[in-house]
Design an enzyme around this catalytic site. Structure first.
Site, PDB file in Angstrom:
ATOM      1  N   GLY A 204       5.494  22.590  18.252  1.00  0.00           N
ATOM      2  CA  GLY A 204       6.494  23.646  18.085  1.00  0.00           C
ATOM      3  C   GLY A 204       7.129  24.023  19.411  1.00  0.00           C
ATOM      4  O   GLY A 204       6.439  24.448  20.335  1.00  0.00           O
ATOM      5  N   ASP A 208       7.338  32.351  22.987  1.00  0.00           N
ATOM      6  CA  ASP A 208       7.548  33.712  22.487  1.00  0.00           C
ATOM      7  C   ASP A 208       6.468  34.688  22.919  1.00  0.00           C
ATOM      8  O   ASP A 208       6.486  35.851  22.540  1.00  0.00           O
ATOM      9  CB  ASP A 208       7.623  33.702  20.960  1.00  0.00           C
ATOM     10  CG  ASP A 208       6.296  33.256  20.333  1.00  0.00           C
ATOM     11  OD1 ASP A 208       5.501  32.601  21.040  1.00  0.00           O
ATOM     12  OD2 ASP A 208       6.061  33.569  19.163  1.00  0.00           O
TER      13      ASP A 208
END
Length: 350
Positions: A204, A208
């Site tokens: 991924g 974040d």
């Protein structure tokens, strides 16, 4: 008239200014600078100053890099080692690689990252490319959903389009067959034990800071795509969560593809802040070792009997063995065909 003539200065004549005049001129320049600076934000001013400092230190940095490379070449010559040349790098491509393990970075998270995190994400992609580029047998590297903000951020690096990377605008689900996909996520209950060249391992591409915890696992579940996590818990004890950066995951996979064990790859790649400690050998192996050590200890405390003579039992006429051995001043008579040795403590081992 004479006074006006005296005040004129020829173009080639040096003008000597008084200290008061110099100070007034500096104040005026500072005022103009401040006036111009008010049009820029503090953040932009910091960036400009940082850029200027970087440019000022650049020659010194380049000189240190050249000196470091000289020392590296010297050490390689002394140890009869060969450094990777530019010619070798040109030949070390994905097309020529014997490694067919496929790794894709899913960049379908542009809208979930602010500009700063997006910049960090691109830097991690650059690190992945560098690692793969310098490998003797590079893995097959893909950047999927490469469009929008991620492409704009990458475009700041001139020449990226010439990289030995498969850039794909389509999402990974359209690039690969569903049965071949394994999405790597730390929330999965499945464990990757070996790298399968028939599979493609998806990382991924999201930076974040745990703001969207479990997102990749949830998306894989919704799309009914196979998912798994790296076997970190099998080999390491971590003081923090098992969430790794994009480039760390890629570097671990690359190390395993090159022949490293999972444990060695983890310890080589994971930063010290993770507090990674290699686990000891499992309990089953320890118990086996202890049992083996106990057997060796017992065998050292045992005395093997001398070859025993064969006799015929008067009771039933069967052939048996008999003999005797003296332990602690006492003679022990033996007549049993199954007895092989007698321990010092008086117990028999068959």
């Amino acid at each position: 008239m004479d006074d006006e003539t005296d005040t004129k200065v020829s173009p080639t004549q040096t003008v000597i200014k008084s200290p008061e005049a110099v100070e007034n001129e500096n104040d005026s320049n500072n005022a103009n600078t401040n006036q111009e600076g008010q049009q820029l934000s503090k953040r932009m001013l910091r960036k400009i100053r940082k850029r200027e400092q970087w440019l000022a230190k650049l020659p010194e940095k380049r000189a240190k890099e050249r000196e470091k490379m000289k020392l590296k070449r010297k050490a390689a010559r002394e140890n009869n080692e060969s450094l990777t040349s530019r010619k070798q790098l040109k030949q070390s491509t994905m097309a020529n690689s014997s490694c067919q393990v496929r790794v894709a970075v899913d960049l379908d998270f542009d809208d979930l990252m602010n500009p700063r995190d997006l910049g960090k994400c691109v830097k991690q992609l650059m690190r992945c490319y560098t690692l793969n580029r310098r490998a003797a047998n590079p893995m097959q590297l893909y950047f999927t959903s490469f469009n929008g903000k991620s492409e704009q951020e990458m475009s700041k690096n001139n020449g990226y389009s010439n990289w030995d990377v498969h850039f794909k605008e389509e999402p990974y689900s359209q690039v690969f067959q569903t049965d071949d996909i394994v999405y790597l996520t730390s929330e999965s209950d499945n464990i990757v034990t070996t790298l399968d060249e028939t599979k493609v391992y998806v990382i991924g591409g999201l930076v974040d800071h745990n703001g969207h915890k479990g997102l990749c696992h949830r998306l894989a579940e919704e799309k009914k795509i196979a998912h798994a996590q790296l076997p970190i818990s099998e080999f390491l004890e971590l003081k923090s969560r098992k969430v790794l950066t994009i480039d760390h995951v890629f570097e671990i996979l690359l190390g395993v593809s090159e022949g490293l064990s999972w444990k060695d790859a983890f310890l080589k790649v994971l930063p010290q802040r993770k507090g990674a400690i290699g686990k000891k050998e499992n309990d089953d192996h320890n118990s086996t070792s202890e049992s083996s050590a106990t057997s060796e200890s017992e065998s050292k405390n045992c005395i093997a009997l001398e070859p025993l003579k064969t006799c015929t039992s008067e009771s039933n006429g069967t052939l048996e063995t008999e003999g005797s051995i003296t332990i602690k001043g006492e003679t022990v008579e033996m007549c049993n065909e199954d007895v092989k040795k007698l321990c010092v403590d008086g117990s028999q081992s068959t």
